[in-house]
Enzyme design. Structure first.
Site, short mmCIF file in Angstrom:
data_model
loop_
_atom_site.label_atom_id
_atom_site.label_comp_id
_atom_site.label_asym_id
_atom_site.label_seq_id
_atom_site.Cartn_x
_atom_site.Cartn_y
_atom_site.Cartn_z
N CYS A 1 1.18 -2.56 -2.71
CA CYS A 1 0.77 -3.75 -3.47
C CYS A 1 1.41 -3.74 -4.85
O CYS A 1 1.88 -4.77 -5.33
CB CYS A 1 -0.75 -3.80 -3.62
SG CYS A 1 -1.66 -3.92 -2.07
N CYS B 1 -3.56 0.51 -4.05
CA CYS B 1 -2.54 0.26 -3.01
C CYS B 1 -1.12 0.36 -3.60
O CYS B 1 -0.70 -0.52 -4.35
CB CYS B 1 -2.79 -1.11 -2.40
SG CYS B 1 -1.50 -1.70 -1.29
#
Length: 105
Positions: free
Chosen positions: A34, A31
């Site tokens: 993230c 991600c």
């Protein structure tokens, strides 16, 4: 305060039984957003009396399912073992500072 890795097995002990405020960061290695907010969350953990608990959704499917995680990064603020607020997506540090200020003394 600190950043700690949490998994399906120790989530109850580390998060739900804690009397201190904790931000749970549901994330995954692949991600991009993230990874973008990881240094922001580390900075917040150093500056505030708060723990950042990181739950990797790829290897811990039970806990994200219990909290209805549909997209990541998904952040949940817990206080006294109860979810207080949540946010999906990457934001700059001032956003997260304000988000936490709304719920903390």
């Amino acid at each position: 305060m600190a950043t700690l890795k949490v998994n399906d097995e120790n989530f109850d002990t580390e998060v739900l039984k804690s009397s201190k405020p904790i931000v749970v960061d549901f994330w995954a290695e692949w991600c991009g957003p993230c990874k973008m907010i990881s240094p922001v969350l580390s900075s917040i953990a150093e500056e505030r009396e708060i723990t950042i608990a990181k739950v990797n959704t790829d290897v811990n499917p039970v806990t994200p399912g219990q909290y209805g995680v549909r997209g990541i990064p998904y952040l949940v603020l817990f206080h006294n073992g109860k979810p207080v607020d949540q946010h999906t997506g990457a934001e700059p540090k001032p956003f997260f500072d304000e988000w936490l200020n709304r719920h903390m003394d």
